[in-house]
Design an enzyme around this catalytic site. Structure first.
Site, PDB file in Angstrom:
ATOM      1  N   TYR A  41       0.825  -1.217   0.000  1.00  0.00           N
ATOM      2  CA  TYR A  41       0.000   0.000   0.000  1.00  0.00           C
ATOM      3  C   TYR A  41       0.857   1.264   0.000  1.00  0.00           C
ATOM      4  O   TYR A  41       0.389   2.339  -0.355  1.00  0.00           O
ATOM      5  CB  TYR A  41      -0.946   0.026   1.208  1.00  0.00           C
ATOM      6  CG  TYR A  41      -2.045  -1.012   1.156  1.00  0.00           C
ATOM      7  CD1 TYR A  41      -2.224  -1.828   0.040  1.00  0.00           C
ATOM      8  CD2 TYR A  41      -2.906  -1.176   2.226  1.00  0.00           C
ATOM      9  CE1 TYR A  41      -3.226  -2.780   0.010  1.00  0.00           C
ATOM     10  CE2 TYR A  41      -3.919  -2.134   2.196  1.00  0.00           C
ATOM     11  CZ  TYR A  41      -4.064  -2.936   1.090  1.00  0.00           C
ATOM     12  OH  TYR A  41      -5.058  -3.874   1.062  1.00  0.00           O
TER      13      TYR A  41
ATOM     14  N   LYS B 166       2.936 -15.349   2.509  1.00  0.00           N
ATOM     15  CA  LYS B 166       2.883 -16.086   1.240  1.00  0.00           C
ATOM     16  C   LYS B 166       4.324 -16.419   0.872  1.00  0.00           C
ATOM     17  O   LYS B 166       4.828 -16.066  -0.201  1.00  0.00           O
ATOM     18  CB  LYS B 166       2.169 -15.198   0.189  1.00  0.00           C
ATOM     19  CG  LYS B 166       1.823 -15.886  -1.109  1.00  0.00           C
ATOM     20  CD  LYS B 166       0.640 -16.830  -1.014  1.00  0.00           C
ATOM     21  CE  LYS B 166       0.458 -17.539  -2.349  1.00  0.00           C
ATOM     22  NZ  LYS B 166      -0.530 -18.629  -2.288  1.00  0.00           N
TER      23      LYS B 166
ATOM     24  N   ASP C 108      -3.663 -17.867   1.590  1.00  0.00           N
ATOM     25  CA  ASP C 108      -4.814 -18.488   0.921  1.00  0.00           C
ATOM     26  C   ASP C 108      -5.422 -19.562   1.818  1.00  0.00           C
ATOM     27  O   ASP C 108      -6.641 -19.673   1.962  1.00  0.00           O
ATOM     28  CB  ASP C 108      -4.426 -19.045  -0.460  1.00  0.00           C
ATOM     29  CG  ASP C 108      -3.104 -19.786  -0.463  1.00  0.00           C
ATOM     30  OD1 ASP C 108      -2.353 -19.687   0.525  1.00  0.00           O
ATOM     31  OD2 ASP C 108      -2.814 -20.478  -1.452  1.00  0.00           O
TER      32      ASP C 108
ATOM     33  N   ASP D 238     -11.471  -8.247   7.496  1.00  0.00           N
ATOM     34  CA  ASP D 238     -12.871  -8.075   7.076  1.00  0.00           C
ATOM     35  C   ASP D 238     -13.588  -9.418   7.014  1.00  0.00           C
ATOM     36  O   ASP D 238     -14.749  -9.539   7.404  1.00  0.00           O
ATOM     37  CB  ASP D 238     -12.953  -7.400   5.696  1.00  0.00           C
ATOM     38  CG  ASP D 238     -13.132  -5.891   5.838  1.00  0.00           C
ATOM     39  OD1 ASP D 238     -12.724  -5.347   6.882  1.00  0.00           O
ATOM     40  OD2 ASP D 238     -13.689  -5.264   4.914  1.00  0.00           O
TER      41      ASP D 238
END
Ligand code: NAD
Length: 351
Positions: free
Chosen positions: A135, A186, A218, A246
């Site tokens: 970000y 990851k 994942d 979320d």
């Protein structure tokens, strides 16, 4: 203890009023000062984060925040929009660690989208790094490449020190809870994640009492809906945490129940419900104040070192749910439907 109270917009002042009543009931020596933020800040001083509000936030030991945003501000230039206040506070105060507990009270298990037996009694904490990662990484942009088509690109980056400090926050949070930490990355594909994993393993040596595990993001997304109760604390980077937190919040059924904290390196923090200013129900005395009341409990636990007082608030919330009090967002047949203020009354009475 000094706290800055920033109610904000929409339902902000209604839910904050109830959290303050609950704090008052505890009788702790807390000095508090209120200031406008978000749309209210823009109205008062032409800026979503007025200088005086930022100064107050800097001076305080903790910040209790309601919510910001409203239809009338939606057409302002981006820099003047209410939501900029939160980004500004995070940046100016160095709030790099976002803590989001997801708890399912037995009485509300039916409100989850998952089967009650999968979520009943769930109590997990997602810790998201908030100031680094893809970000913020440079370079980023959209460029035209050799064959004339456009290419978009962002850069995922984490320095060792950024990983180290969020890992410490993760282990320390686990020490205050069930002593299990799952680091999500990851590492099978990303170099950034390989470094993340290496550094978390190094930091783990300082916390032999905490059981550390690793999981690919994942798989974690899948495990959160398959068997979420396997987790205690999850620590992860900014982007993975954005998505997983979320996902985890929806395990609980209502956005009106979930508190959050954003901490700096010295455990000073900003505490707020995860929901927004809910302009559709503002001023009607129907918003659920429990997420804000539980945010005040987190503030007592993490910034003000008042764990016993935090326990009391959390126990009082459990009591009112057991007694059958429900605001409209969590209402079901047979329960006692109450408004914002009445829910505050019930928690104060339970205390
Ligand atoms: P929202 O969270 O405000 O509302 C989503 C839905 O949930 C609405 O139907 C609302 O009525 C309901 N809801 C939210 N909180 C509730 C509560 N405590 N009790 C009962 N019902 C509740 O999200 P939105 O509608 O997407 O956004 C509204 C405004 O809030 C926008 O301006 C947005 O930018 C802002 N926002 C602010 C924050 C923040 O201050 N941290 C976070 C998210 C959105």
């Amino acid at each position: 203890m000094k706290i800055a109270v920033l109610p904000g917009d929409g339902i902000g002042s209604e839910i904050m009023a109830q959290a303050l009543r609950v704090l008052d009931r505890l009788g702790l020596p807390i000095e508090r000062q209120e200031a406008p933020v978000g749309g209210a800040g823009y109205d008062a001083a032409g800026d979503p984060l007025p200088e005086a509000t930022l100064a107050l936030a800097r001076e305080a030991d903790a910040i209790l925040f309601g919510a910001v945003g409203g239809w009338k501000y939606d057409t302002l230039p981006r820099a003047k929009r209410p939501e900029q206040a939160i980004l500004g506070l995070r940046k100016h105060l160095g709030l790099f660690a976002n803590l989001r507990p997801a708890q399912v009270y037995e009485e509300l298990a039916g409100a989850s989208a998952l089967k009650p037996e999968v979520v009943a009694g769930l109590d997990i904490l997602i810790l998201r790094e908030l100031t680094g990662d893809i970000y913020f990484g440079q370079p980023r942009g959209i460029q035209t490449i050799a064959d004339g088509q456009r290419e978009g690109f962002d850069t995922m980056r984490y320095t060792e020190s950024e990983i180290r400090r969020i890992a410490h926050t993760g282990f320390q949070a686990a020490m205050k809870r069930g002593r299990k930490l799952c680091s999500v990355d990851k590492a099978n594909v990303l170099e950034t994640s390989q470094l993340w994993r290496d550094v978390v393993i190094e930091v783990a040596r300082e916390y032999p009492q905490v059981e550390l595990s690793h999981m690919y993001v994942d798989n974690c997304a899948m495990q959160l809906v398959r068997a979420p109760k396997q987790f205690d604390v999850i620590v992860t980077g900014n982007m993975f945490g954005d998505i997983l937190s979320d996902e985890a919040s929806m395990l609980t059924g209502s956005i009106g129940m979930l508190p959050s904290a954003s901490l700096d390196a010295n455990n000073k923090g900003l505490y707020e419900p995860i929901h927004g200013s809910a302009p559709d129900i503002a001023g009607k005395d129907i918003a659920n104040p429990l997420a804000t009341i539980l945010s005040a409990a987190m503030m007592l636990r993490y910034s003000l070192d008042q764990a016993a007082a935090a326990d009391r608030i959390e126990a009082a919330v459990k009591t009112v749910l057991k007694q059958g009090y429900r605001t409209a967002d969590i209402h079901e047949a047979g329960a006692k439907k109450v408004g914002t203020r009445e829910m505050g009354d019930a928690v104060v009475a339970a205390l």
